[in-house]
Design a protein around this motif. Structure first.
Motif, PDB file in Angstrom:
ATOM      1  N   SER A 110      -0.405  -2.462  -1.488  1.00  0.00           N
ATOM      2  CA  SER A 110      -1.081  -3.500  -2.431  1.00  0.00           C
ATOM      3  C   SER A 110      -0.410  -4.741  -2.291  1.00  0.00           C
ATOM      4  CB  SER A 110      -0.969  -2.816  -3.689  1.00  0.00           C
ATOM      5  OG  SER A 110      -1.399  -1.871  -3.786  1.00  0.00           O
ATOM      6  N   ALA A 111       1.014  -5.013  -1.965  1.00  0.00           N
ATOM      7  CA  ALA A 111       1.524  -6.282  -2.228  1.00  0.00           C
ATOM      8  C   ALA A 111       1.237  -6.855  -0.747  1.00  0.00           C
ATOM      9  CB  ALA A 111       3.147  -6.036  -2.489  1.00  0.00           C
ATOM     10  N   SER A 112       1.083  -6.119   0.123  1.00  0.00           N
ATOM     11  CA  SER A 112       1.038  -6.640   1.603  1.00  0.00           C
ATOM     12  C   SER A 112      -0.288  -7.029   1.891  1.00  0.00           C
ATOM     13  CB  SER A 112       1.653  -5.876   2.737  1.00  0.00           C
ATOM     14  OG  SER A 112       2.712  -5.551   2.368  1.00  0.00           O
ATOM     15  N   SER A 113      -1.471  -6.533   1.048  1.00  0.00           N
ATOM     16  CA  SER A 113      -2.611  -7.101   1.433  1.00  0.00           C
ATOM     17  C   SER A 113      -3.084  -8.334   0.915  1.00  0.00           C
ATOM     18  CB  SER A 113      -3.736  -6.113   0.593  1.00  0.00           C
ATOM     19  OG  SER A 113      -3.633  -6.250  -0.975  1.00  0.00           O
ATOM     20  N   GLY A 114      -3.544  -9.210   1.814  1.00  0.00           N
ATOM     21  CA  GLY A 114      -3.860 -10.469   1.647  1.00  0.00           C
ATOM     22  C   GLY A 114      -2.681 -11.489   2.011  1.00  0.00           C
ATOM     23  N   ARG A 115      -1.414 -11.049   2.446  1.00  0.00           N
ATOM     24  CA  ARG A 115      -0.716 -11.881   2.990  1.00  0.00           C
ATOM     25  C   ARG A 115      -0.826 -12.039   4.599  1.00  0.00           C
ATOM     26  NH1 ARG A 115       5.259  -9.367   0.192  1.00  0.00           N
ATOM     27  NH2 ARG A 115       4.622 -10.196  -1.757  1.00  0.00           N
ATOM     28  N   ALA A 116       0.175 -12.916   5.024  1.00  0.00           N
ATOM     29  CA  ALA A 116      -0.040 -13.345   6.328  1.00  0.00           C
ATOM     30  C   ALA A 116       0.447 -12.387   7.178  1.00  0.00           C
ATOM     31  CB  ALA A 116       0.718 -14.485   6.564  1.00  0.00           C
ATOM     32  N   GLN A 117       1.238 -11.448   6.637  1.00  0.00           N
ATOM     33  CA  GLN A 117       2.016 -10.344   7.213  1.00  0.00           C
ATOM     34  C   GLN A 117       1.010  -9.355   8.242  1.00  0.00           C
ATOM     35  OE1 GLN A 117       3.646  -8.798   3.752  1.00  0.00           O
ATOM     36  NE2 GLN A 117       5.925  -8.858   4.365  1.00  0.00           N
ATOM     37  N   GLY A 118      -0.280  -9.348   7.457  1.00  0.00           N
ATOM     38  CA  GLY A 118      -1.133  -8.423   8.386  1.00  0.00           C
ATOM     39  C   GLY A 118      -1.345  -7.185   7.541  1.00  0.00           C
ATOM     40  N   GLU A 119      -2.197  -6.216   8.030  1.00  0.00           N
ATOM     41  CA  GLU A 119      -2.423  -4.951   7.242  1.00  0.00           C
ATOM     42  C   GLU A 119      -1.213  -4.134   7.552  1.00  0.00           C
ATOM     43  OE1 GLU A 119      -5.281  -1.295   8.803  1.00  0.00           O
ATOM     44  OE2 GLU A 119      -5.258  -2.998   9.910  1.00  0.00           O
ATOM     45  N   VAL A 120      -1.298  -3.117   6.398  1.00  0.00           N
ATOM     46  CA  VAL A 120      -0.187  -1.946   6.348  1.00  0.00           C
ATOM     47  C   VAL A 120      -0.764  -0.909   6.775  1.00  0.00           C
ATOM     48  CG1 VAL A 120       1.237  -0.665   4.810  1.00  0.00           C
ATOM     49  CG2 VAL A 120       1.001  -3.079   4.533  1.00  0.00           C
ATOM     50  N   VAL A 121      -0.440  -0.218   7.800  1.00  0.00           N
ATOM     51  CA  VAL A 121      -0.802   1.008   8.552  1.00  0.00           C
ATOM     52  C   VAL A 121       0.143   2.181   8.075  1.00  0.00           C
ATOM     53  CG1 VAL A 121      -1.387   2.291  10.811  1.00  0.00           C
ATOM     54  CG2 VAL A 121      -1.601  -0.404  10.425  1.00  0.00           C
ATOM     55  N   VAL A 122      -0.399   3.173   7.429  1.00  0.00           N
ATOM     56  CA  VAL A 122       0.259   4.520   7.112  1.00  0.00           C
ATOM     57  C   VAL A 122       0.103   5.483   7.986  1.00  0.00           C
ATOM     58  CG1 VAL A 122       0.733   6.080   5.267  1.00  0.00           C
ATOM     59  CG2 VAL A 122       0.354   3.685   4.711  1.00  0.00           C
ATOM     60  N   GLU A 123       1.034   5.975   8.690  1.00  0.00           N
ATOM     61  CA  GLU A 123       0.516   7.455   9.803  1.00  0.00           C
ATOM     62  C   GLU A 123       1.432   8.286   8.896  1.00  0.00           C
ATOM     63  OE1 GLU A 123       2.109   6.351  13.521  1.00  0.00           O
ATOM     64  OE2 GLU A 123       1.149   4.325  13.575  1.00  0.00           O
ATOM     65  N   LYS A 124       1.078   9.572   8.881  1.00  0.00           N
ATOM     66  CA  LYS A 124       1.410  10.727   8.130  1.00  0.00           C
ATOM     67  C   LYS A 124       1.799  11.887   9.176  1.00  0.00           C
ATOM     68  CE  LYS A 124      -0.269   9.498   3.497  1.00  0.00           C
ATOM     69  NZ  LYS A 124      -1.064  10.059   2.315  1.00  0.00           N
ATOM     70  N   TYR A 125       2.808  12.598   8.925  1.00  0.00           N
ATOM     71  CA  TYR A 125       3.095  13.664   9.709  1.00  0.00           C
ATOM     72  C   TYR A 125       3.716  14.762   8.885  1.00  0.00           C
ATOM     73  CZ  TYR A 125       3.077  10.283  13.382  1.00  0.00           C
ATOM     74  OH  TYR A 125       2.621   9.209  14.305  1.00  0.00           O
ATOM     75  N   MET A 126       3.648  15.872   9.476  1.00  0.00           N
ATOM     76  CA  MET A 126       4.282  17.078   8.631  1.00  0.00           C
ATOM     77  C   MET A 126       5.200  17.793   9.485  1.00  0.00           C
ATOM     78  SD  MET A 126       4.243  19.190   6.065  1.00  0.00           S
ATOM     79  CE  MET A 126       2.953  19.021   5.317  1.00  0.00           C
ATOM     80  N   LEU A 127       6.455  17.855   9.039  1.00  0.00           N
ATOM     81  CA  LEU A 127       7.467  18.361   9.825  1.00  0.00           C
ATOM     82  C   LEU A 127       6.964  19.875   9.967  1.00  0.00           C
ATOM     83  CD1 LEU A 127       9.815  17.337  11.227  1.00  0.00           C
ATOM     84  CD2 LEU A 127      11.311  18.179   9.130  1.00  0.00           C
ATOM     85  N   GLY A 128       7.467  20.295  11.303  1.00  0.00           N
ATOM     86  CA  GLY A 128       7.069  21.692  11.627  1.00  0.00           C
ATOM     87  C   GLY A 128       5.740  21.673  12.462  1.00  0.00           C
ATOM     88  N   THR A 129       4.763  21.010  11.829  1.00  0.00           N
ATOM     89  CA  THR A 129       3.478  20.730  12.606  1.00  0.00           C
ATOM     90  C   THR A 129       3.636  19.877  13.695  1.00  0.00           C
ATOM     91  OG1 THR A 129       2.050  21.441  10.718  1.00  0.00           O
ATOM     92  CG2 THR A 129       1.006  20.210  12.649  1.00  0.00           C
ATOM     93  N   ASP A 130       4.564  18.674  13.319  1.00  0.00           N
ATOM     94  CA  ASP A 130       4.759  17.462  14.188  1.00  0.00           C
ATOM     95  C   ASP A 130       6.018  17.720  14.487  1.00  0.00           C
ATOM     96  OD1 ASP A 130       2.178  15.902  14.059  1.00  0.00           O
ATOM     97  OD2 ASP A 130       2.563  16.034  12.101  1.00  0.00           O
ATOM     98  N   LYS A 131       6.633  17.501  15.589  1.00  0.00           N
ATOM     99  CA  LYS A 131       7.879  17.221  16.000  1.00  0.00           C
ATOM    100  C   LYS A 131       8.748  15.966  16.198  1.00  0.00           C
ATOM    101  CE  LYS A 131       7.385  21.604  17.419  1.00  0.00           C
ATOM    102  NZ  LYS A 131       7.594  22.661  16.418  1.00  0.00           N
ATOM    103  N   TRP A 132       9.888  15.978  15.712  1.00  0.00           N
ATOM    104  CA  TRP A 132      10.674  14.635  15.707  1.00  0.00           C
ATOM    105  C   TRP A 132      10.379  13.806  17.039  1.00  0.00           C
ATOM    106  CZ3 TRP A 132      12.075  12.728  11.379  1.00  0.00           C
ATOM    107  CH2 TRP A 132      12.312  13.472  10.320  1.00  0.00           C
ATOM    108  N   ALA A 133      10.556  14.336  18.092  1.00  0.00           N
ATOM    109  CA  ALA A 133      10.558  13.680  19.131  1.00  0.00           C
ATOM    110  C   ALA A 133       9.122  12.840  19.140  1.00  0.00           C
ATOM    111  CB  ALA A 133      10.173  14.417  20.370  1.00  0.00           C
ATOM    112  N   ASP A 134       7.841  13.517  18.716  1.00  0.00           N
ATOM    113  CA  ASP A 134       6.605  12.730  18.477  1.00  0.00           C
ATOM    114  C   ASP A 134       6.650  11.856  17.406  1.00  0.00           C
ATOM    115  OD1 ASP A 134       5.551  14.277  20.622  1.00  0.00           O
ATOM    116  OD2 ASP A 134       4.921  15.962  19.076  1.00  0.00           O
TER     117      ASP A 134
END
Length: 160
Positions: free
Chosen positions: A38-62
């Protein structure tokens, strides 16, 4: 409702590069992630991208490989959210909590020099009883590598 980042739990104006958050109620951490968006929307920083992972399904290397890559939009902020699966029994660690020596080395290397506009959140929505090798590993790192926070559910006067 007051934003979580306005209190003393997290500070949106001074983001750490990585957080390990555990306990009975990680909702304030999820709210903090929303506050960042919310705080970053509209600022010059650009869009905030959230990437979600589930440990076990996804490996630390990935997960770390993803954290190291540049975002599609150079000006965007990326939040990498890693959920650690809850234990079936509170005092018995899950396999996902154990790190191989290669995973420890990979995490240590990344956290010593994290990507510029990437924040790593590791969320363990459970009170840790009986120890956790994952928590012990993160606690063994220098304090400027990762911020560790235990969040307990609010009771009594803390609810208001």
């Amino acid at each position: 409702m007051r934003a979580v980042s306005e209190g003393n739990i997290f500070n949106i104006d001074k983001l750490d590069r990585a957080y390990f958050i555990y306990g009975e109620d990680v909702y304030p951490a999820l709210q903090f992630i929303e506050d960042i968006k919310s705080a970053s929307s509209g600022r010059a920083q650009g869009e905030v991208v959230v990437e979600k992972y589930m440990l076990g399904t996804d490996k630390w290397a990935d997960i770390i490989d993803s954290a190291r890559t540049m975002p599609l939009l150079l000006s965007s902020i990326r939040l990498i959210v890693v959920d650690v699966p809850s234990r079936k029994r509170q005092n018995i660690p899950r396999e996902e909590e154990n790190l191989s020596s290669n995973e420890e080395e990979l995490l240590r290397a990344y956290l010593s020099s994290p990507s510029e506009k990437t924040v790593l959140f590791i969320l363990f929505n459970q009170r840790i009883k009986g120890g956790s090798s994952l928590l012990k590993f993160f606690k063994s790192l220098p304090k400027d590598y990762i911020r560790i926070k235990e969040l307990n559910s609010l009771k009594g006067k803390g609810i208001s």
